[in-house]
Design a protein around this motif. Sequence first.
Motif, PDB file in Angstrom:
ATOM      1  N   ALA A 158       7.627 -16.773 177.041  1.00 61.86           N
ATOM      2  CA  ALA A 158       7.967 -15.358 177.141  1.00 61.86           C
ATOM      3  C   ALA A 158       9.428 -15.108 176.794  1.00 61.86           C
ATOM      4  O   ALA A 158       9.755 -14.222 175.991  1.00 61.86           O
ATOM      5  N   LEU A 159      10.331 -15.893 177.388  1.00 64.05           N
ATOM      6  CA  LEU A 159      11.755 -15.670 177.120  1.00 64.05           C
ATOM      7  C   LEU A 159      12.133 -16.139 175.719  1.00 64.05           C
ATOM      8  O   LEU A 159      12.951 -15.501 175.043  1.00 64.05           O
ATOM      9  N   MET A 160      11.547 -17.245 175.260  1.00 67.68           N
ATOM     10  CA  MET A 160      11.857 -17.727 173.919  1.00 67.68           C
ATOM     11  C   MET A 160      11.501 -16.680 172.866  1.00 67.68           C
ATOM     12  O   MET A 160      12.201 -16.522 171.855  1.00 67.68           O
TER      13      MET A 160
ATOM     14  N   HIS B 232      20.289  -6.682 176.114  1.00 66.73           N
ATOM     15  CA  HIS B 232      19.114  -6.693 175.251  1.00 66.73           C
ATOM     16  C   HIS B 232      17.977  -7.507 175.871  1.00 66.73           C
ATOM     17  O   HIS B 232      16.823  -7.073 175.910  1.00 66.73           O
ATOM     18  N   VAL B 233      18.326  -8.702 176.363  1.00 66.69           N
ATOM     19  CA  VAL B 233      17.308  -9.586 176.945  1.00 66.69           C
ATOM     20  C   VAL B 233      16.774  -9.012 178.252  1.00 66.69           C
ATOM     21  O   VAL B 233      15.555  -9.038 178.501  1.00 66.69           O
TER      22      VAL B 233
ATOM     23  N   PRO C 177      10.357 -10.427 181.432  1.00 60.17           N
ATOM     24  CA  PRO C 177       9.437 -10.037 182.516  1.00 60.17           C
ATOM     25  C   PRO C 177      10.200  -9.608 183.758  1.00 60.17           C
ATOM     26  O   PRO C 177      11.192 -10.239 184.149  1.00 60.17           O
ATOM     27  N   ARG C 178       9.769  -8.522 184.359  1.00 60.79           N
ATOM     28  CA  ARG C 178      10.460  -7.992 185.531  1.00 60.79           C
ATOM     29  C   ARG C 178      10.306  -8.898 186.751  1.00 60.79           C
ATOM     30  O   ARG C 178      11.258  -9.236 187.422  1.00 60.79           O
TER      31      ARG C 178
ATOM     32  N   ALA D 297       1.012 -18.540 179.364  1.00 59.55           N
ATOM     33  CA  ALA D 297       0.794 -17.173 179.828  1.00 59.55           C
ATOM     34  C   ALA D 297       1.988 -16.629 180.595  1.00 59.55           C
ATOM     35  O   ALA D 297       2.717 -17.386 181.246  1.00 59.55           O
ATOM     36  N   ARG D 298       2.160 -15.340 180.501  1.00 60.35           N
ATOM     37  CA  ARG D 298       3.107 -14.623 181.349  1.00 60.35           C
ATOM     38  C   ARG D 298       2.277 -13.893 182.391  1.00 60.35           C
ATOM     39  O   ARG D 298       1.378 -13.120 182.049  1.00 60.35           O
TER      40      ARG D 298
END
Length: 293
Positions: free
Chosen positions: A105-107, A155-156, A161-162, A262-263
């Motif tokens: 997700a972060l990548m 930006h990130v 994801p919250r 998965a996120r």
Amino acid sequence: MDSVTEAFLAHRNLLFTVAYEMLGSAADAEDVLQETWLRWVKGDRGQVRDQRAYLVRITTRCSLDRLRTIRRLKEDYVGSWLPEPLLTAPDVAEDVELAESVSMALMLVLETLSPTERAVFVLREVFAISHEEIAAAVGKTPVTVRQIAHRARRHVEARRPREAASPSQTRAVLESLRRALETRDLQGLLDVLAPQVVLVSDGGGVKQTSPRPIVGAGKVASMIVGRLGKADVALTGEPTVVNGNPALVLRVDGEIDGVIAARVENARITGLYYVRAPAKLTRIDAEVPLTLR
């Protein structure tokens, strides 16, 4: 072992992690390490006070050069692009900061930054390197680096994801997904997917995948059942840990078909990442050491 080689090997895992987080590709990260080694061997080490900082600086510069090249290549990439999944050791999953920094997700969020923004964000936010050291690595002034860091962080933060689920929560959700996949249970899939789930799949132009992300639980579930739900094949999901987070290795008739990450938010899958590209499935058999230190 001579002192030059010993110094490089002492920081090799750190240098690989820096390069991988900047590039999203283990193959490219290995190439960067090879270039870093050559520059380290040939350079004037007599003036080096901090070997770690110096090696990180070389790795960053080589990674920036490679990142600018592969960004141009990605313009011609067939379908969606996903980071190369890495089988990681339990200690990576236990390091919350490291596990999040290499998560799919972060990548993917980092892919939306410019090369310099990505380098500054990774070095500052992930590895806590000083603005002065980063400035030397990216060829900017410390003041400019602070501005870039602030812009990249904002930006990130707007896209990450919250409320990321814990590893145990993610494993539980993936177990439900595994059962639904293996039994071809359409309702079971719908139960585990968030209404606006996004499926991103990467076949590398070799394996069949959707050319664009698919949005919506109904569409995602229908696509999965349609593509993988053939009654005449044996479909199995093997729990594993890739990029420091729970995942599934999907096998069709015993052969690896891909890796699913998965996120998870609020016990539902909001992001589903399916890597099928054969060239990206070469590092899921042996653990790849990653570290922030």
